[in-house]
Design a protein around this motif. Structure first.
Motif, mmCIF file in Angstrom:
data_model
loop_
_atom_site.group_PDB
_atom_site.id
_atom_site.type_symbol
_atom_site.label_atom_id
_atom_site.label_comp_id
_atom_site.label_asym_id
_atom_site.label_seq_id
_atom_site.Cartn_x
_atom_site.Cartn_y
_atom_site.Cartn_z
ATOM 1 N N MET A 22 36.340 37.466 51.427
ATOM 2 C CA MET A 22 36.123 36.255 52.204
ATOM 3 C C MET A 22 34.622 35.991 52.316
ATOM 4 S SD MET A 22 37.254 35.307 56.136
ATOM 5 C CE MET A 22 39.002 35.563 55.815
ATOM 6 N N PRO A 23 34.161 34.841 51.823
ATOM 7 C CA PRO A 23 34.941 33.789 51.169
ATOM 8 C C PRO A 23 35.384 34.187 49.762
ATOM 9 C CG PRO A 23 32.608 33.269 51.076
ATOM 10 C CD PRO A 23 32.723 34.496 51.923
ATOM 11 N N ASN A 24 36.483 33.604 49.340
ATOM 12 C CA ASN A 24 37.043 33.867 48.026
ATOM 13 C C ASN A 24 36.228 33.110 46.985
ATOM 14 O OD1 ASN A 24 38.741 33.392 45.634
ATOM 15 N ND2 ASN A 24 40.328 34.450 46.804
ATOM 16 N N LEU A 25 35.525 33.842 46.132
ATOM 17 C CA LEU A 25 34.619 33.215 45.172
ATOM 18 C C LEU A 25 35.355 32.326 44.181
ATOM 19 C CD1 LEU A 25 31.565 33.264 44.209
ATOM 20 C CD2 LEU A 25 32.376 34.843 42.461
ATOM 21 N N VAL A 26 36.473 32.811 43.672
ATOM 22 C CA VAL A 26 37.223 32.041 42.685
ATOM 23 C C VAL A 26 37.740 30.748 43.294
ATOM 24 C CG1 VAL A 26 39.330 32.019 41.286
ATOM 25 C CG2 VAL A 26 37.813 34.018 41.248
ATOM 26 N N GLN A 27 38.316 30.822 44.489
ATOM 27 C CA GLN A 27 38.809 29.606 45.138
ATOM 28 C C GLN A 27 37.667 28.664 45.466
ATOM 29 O OE1 GLN A 27 42.105 28.709 45.544
ATOM 30 N NE2 GLN A 27 41.106 26.741 45.986
ATOM 31 N N SER A 28 36.537 29.212 45.874
ATOM 32 C CA SER A 28 35.372 28.374 46.162
ATOM 33 C C SER A 28 34.933 27.602 44.921
ATOM 34 C CB SER A 28 34.211 29.228 46.679
ATOM 35 O OG SER A 28 34.532 29.838 47.911
ATOM 36 N N ALA A 29 34.891 28.281 43.777
ATOM 37 C CA ALA A 29 34.505 27.616 42.536
ATOM 38 C C ALA A 29 35.492 26.509 42.175
ATOM 39 C CB ALA A 29 34.408 28.637 41.405
ATOM 40 N N LYS A 30 36.776 26.777 42.357
ATOM 41 C CA LYS A 30 37.789 25.748 42.079
ATOM 42 C C LYS A 30 37.614 24.551 43.007
ATOM 43 C CE LYS A 30 42.009 27.392 41.479
ATOM 44 N NZ LYS A 30 43.213 28.264 41.707
ATOM 45 N N ASP A 31 37.328 24.814 44.275
ATOM 46 C CA ASP A 31 37.118 23.728 45.231
ATOM 47 C C ASP A 31 35.870 22.924 44.881
ATOM 48 O OD1 ASP A 31 39.359 24.498 46.660
ATOM 49 O OD2 ASP A 31 38.222 25.699 48.107
ATOM 50 N N ILE A 32 34.804 23.605 44.494
ATOM 51 C CA ILE A 32 33.556 22.934 44.132
ATOM 52 C C ILE A 32 33.789 21.965 42.979
ATOM 53 C CG2 ILE A 32 31.312 23.369 43.019
ATOM 54 C CD1 ILE A 32 31.159 25.896 44.853
ATOM 55 N N GLU A 33 34.617 22.360 42.026
ATOM 56 C CA GLU A 33 34.950 21.445 40.929
ATOM 57 C C GLU A 33 35.754 20.253 41.440
ATOM 58 O OE1 GLU A 33 35.243 23.791 36.794
ATOM 59 O OE2 GLU A 33 36.851 24.294 38.187
#
Length: 237
Positions: A22-33
């Motif tokens: 937390m924070p989840n890096l992979v989910q963060s990258a997906k959200d940023i896109e």
């Protein structure tokens, strides 16, 4: 429009501080896109103090825009890049103990080394960029390494922008013209933020992509990640 690649190192720093996910890096990258960014940048270091090598593998599986991996092409980094095969690799001459990138390549002194490693990446179908200071000589010498692009190191611009925007940007304008003159694509990054990015985009010709991480994440603490990405995109139009 200049493309925005978001450096997610600081998200990884926050995650690593507690040892969980937390924070989840992979989910963060997906959200940023989803929020509109046109790329994800990571800069794994040998001590993995923020981005871990496994993060590069995990992000490769989910990034749908452009994955850019930055770093000094030591053997472990080179092996990782060849395994992951990102869209772009940006070569940065940082020491293992450097807090952050603090200089561009001397593309004359290190030309042979850079040419050899760039050939390796090109054989794998990976676009290459070299981190350089805003020095037209260094930019022109970069052409002979075989690189596709150069990334201008913008710390000096950020430092002097508040006092004299024109003087701050002038060396970068000259470097950009030098890049175009020898057929190199142009990226930029380091300490760009919401205050100084519009002037840089307006004044530096031929700019294709900026990589922004530390400032963008800091600004997002106050304004929200989705909102901040939209603010950058407006300034880069």
């Amino acid at each position: 429009m200049v493309r925005l690649s978001v450096n997610v190192n600081k998200i990884a720093t926050l995650r690593n501080a507690r040892g969980g996910n937390m924070p989840n890096l992979v989910q963060s990258a997906k959200d940023i896109e989803v929020f509109g960014a046109q790329g994800i940048t990571i800069h794994p270091r040998p001590d993995e103090r923020h981005i871990r090598y496994q993060d590069a593998r995990d992000l490769k599986a989910v990034v749908t825009t452009e994955l850019n991996i930055e770093g000094n092409p030591v053997p472990a980094f080179t092996d990782l890049v060849l395994e992951v095969v990102p869209d772009q690799v940006t070569l940065v001459p940082d020491a293992p103990d450097a807090i952050t990138s603090n200089a561009g390549w001397d593309t004359r002194t290190h030309q042979k080394h850079l040419r050899e490693i760039i050939e390796v990446f090109h054989r794998a179908g990976i676009r290459t960029s070299i981190f350089v200071d805003p020095d037209p000589e260094m930019v022109r010498a970069a052409r002979d390494t075989g690189t596709d692009r150069v990334e201008l190191y913008t710390e000096s611009y950020a430092q002097h922008y508040g006092k004299d925007p024109e003087a701050a940007v002038a060396p970068f304008r000259k470097a950009a013209e030098a890049a175009a003159g020898v057929g190199l694509g142009l990226n930029a990054g380091h300490d760009l933020n919401l205050d100084n990015i519009r002037w840089f985009r307006e004044q530096v010709p031929h700019l294709m992509e900026v990589s922004i991480g530390h400032a963008l994440i800091c600004e997002s603490l106050y304004l929200g990640l989705e909102n901040v990405i939209q603010m950058y995109l407006q300034r880069l139009k």
